[in-house]
Design an enzyme around this catalytic site. Sequence first.
Site, PDB file in Angstrom:
ATOM      1  NE  ARG A  52      -3.014   0.432   3.115  1.00 36.35           N
ATOM      2  CZ  ARG A  52      -2.509   0.457   4.562  1.00 36.35           C
ATOM      3  NH1 ARG A  52      -1.581   1.453   4.815  1.00 36.35           N
ATOM      4  NH2 ARG A  52      -2.362  -0.493   5.378  1.00 36.35           N
ATOM      5  CE1 TYR A 104     -16.009  12.265 -15.784  1.00 35.14           C
ATOM      6  CE2 TYR A 104     -15.696  12.052 -13.291  1.00 35.14           C
ATOM      7  CZ  TYR A 104     -16.141  11.607 -14.528  1.00 35.14           C
ATOM      8  OH  TYR A 104     -16.289  10.083 -14.586  1.00 35.14           O
ATOM      9  CG  ASP A 176      -9.226  16.805 -14.463  1.00 35.35           C
ATOM     10  OD1 ASP A 176      -8.690  16.155 -15.259  1.00 35.35           O
ATOM     11  OD2 ASP A 176     -10.369  16.155 -14.128  1.00 35.35           O
ATOM     12  CE  LYS A 201     -12.163   8.823 -18.035  1.00 35.91           C
ATOM     13  NZ  LYS A 201     -12.325  10.205 -17.480  1.00 35.91           N
TER      14      LYS A 201
HETATM   15  C1  PLP Z   1     -12.855  10.655 -16.095  1.00 37.28           C
HETATM   16  C2  PLP Z   1     -12.500  11.874 -15.581  1.00 37.28           C
HETATM   17  C3  PLP Z   1     -12.278  11.989 -14.363  1.00 37.28           C
HETATM   18  C4  PLP Z   1     -12.582  10.765 -13.197  1.00 37.28           C
HETATM   19  O1  PLP Z   1     -11.779   9.770 -13.544  1.00 37.28           O
HETATM   20  P1  PLP Z   1     -11.979   8.177 -12.972  1.00 37.28           P
HETATM   21  O2  PLP Z   1     -10.677   7.633 -13.478  1.00 37.28           O
HETATM   22  O3  PLP Z   1     -13.189   8.060 -13.825  1.00 37.28           O
HETATM   23  O4  PLP Z   1     -12.328   8.142 -11.561  1.00 37.28           O
HETATM   24  C5  PLP Z   1     -12.024  13.111 -13.682  1.00 37.28           C
HETATM   25  N1  PLP Z   1     -11.704  14.243 -14.649  1.00 37.28           N
HETATM   26  C6  PLP Z   1     -12.060  14.032 -15.960  1.00 37.28           C
HETATM   27  C7  PLP Z   1     -11.812  15.247 -16.890  1.00 37.28           C
HETATM   28  C8  PLP Z   1     -12.139  12.906 -16.460  1.00 37.28           C
HETATM   29  O5  PLP Z   1     -12.505  12.803 -17.667  1.00 37.28           O
END
Ligand code: PLP
Length: 385
Positions: A52, A104, A176, A201
């Site tokens: 962890r 998001y 982000d 992504k």
């Molecule tokens: C998908 C996404 C998230 C969340 O990520 P997960 O891996 O699904 O928890 C946060 N910010 C953006 C811009 C995203 O596209």
Amino acid sequence: MSNRDYRFATRAIHAGQTPDPTSGAIMPPIYQTSTYVQEALGRPRGGHEYARVTNPTRTALEENIASLEGARYGAAFASGLAAIEALVKRLSTGDHVIYEENVYGGTHRMFQQVFAKLGIEFTAVDTRDPENVRRALRPSTRLVHIETPTNPMMRVVDIRAIADIAREAGAHLCVDNTFASPYNQQPLALGATIVMHSTTKYLNGHSDVIGGIVVTNDEQVAEDLHFMQKATGGVPGPMDCWLVLRGTKTLAVRMEAHNRNGLLVARYLAEHPAVRAVYYPGLPESPDHELARKQMRGFTGMVSIDVGTLERARRLLEGTRLFALAESLGGVESLINHPATMTHASVPAELRERMGIGDGLVRLSVGIEDPDDLIEDLDRALAAL
Ligand SMILES: *Cc1c(COP(=O)(O)O)cnc(C)c1O
């Protein structure tokens, strides 16, 4: 490998990775283990104690993505939301967060439905005007959280302007960077303190992992994040880290292809009579184009369009064959999605409307298939509108 030694595409393949010392394996092993042997009391043989806290496959991923963002430190988490959660858990009751209203949907939901009730305060603003951030500042503001381009309206936010405002106020700016990827945009170089990604992504890029990461040059933030990995445990497993590492190796070539296909599809859609509006900062006629060009190298494969009504959107969403109807984005394969009922269903209707997420809005994640096939697929489906 230091950031200055090699260029992006080389670091994507090599940063954080050296041949395995025990076998010579050129690729980092998947260290599928929960614990590590100690030679003597308090003397772990390889410097690791419990998985962890640290895992060598995870460390390789953290160093790799940190390098791609021009950061010294990285901390990987089990999902993009777990990465944002770790950042918010650094705060205390009474602390204040300003965030972009078009973030998001899951980020908005976590802020408002999980952390607001623990006494952390949140203000959502339209950060396209950086002065809105200044106006929302309070003495207790500790974090400003933005996305650019935003999801799904592809609004572009001036990272440098907001970084200046946050710094003056003694708050950290977190960007982000999931939509742009570090290939197209490097927020730390523009003044942000923290960058986070849903590695689910573009970074992984193959739609087979859920993951997240935070990178920074701030030693205290990095220390706090590694503490969060240990103290609250939202870490990814080594197999998932390895898959993301495999993904980042081709990030440069994939993003070139996404950027090219995204622009081709956006251009095609902008001229189609059934499409009322195209949201893509790479189009010269986009109101965001100038700013996007200043802070991005390419404009990704994310394109949103407005076709007017739910019924017309449904015909398009159900009419494509290559573009698969699904949530998520950033994979090699093309996806099509309906934000109002899918990714952004958790955003209150009134806010959705204010941001322009109407029933006729359709979001495309343009993959790296042959662009002629993608355009023919859309052409066939749009003809039915
Ligand atoms: C998908 C996404 C998230 C969340 O990520 P997960 O891996 O699904 O928890 C946060 N910010 C953006 C811009 C995203 O596209």
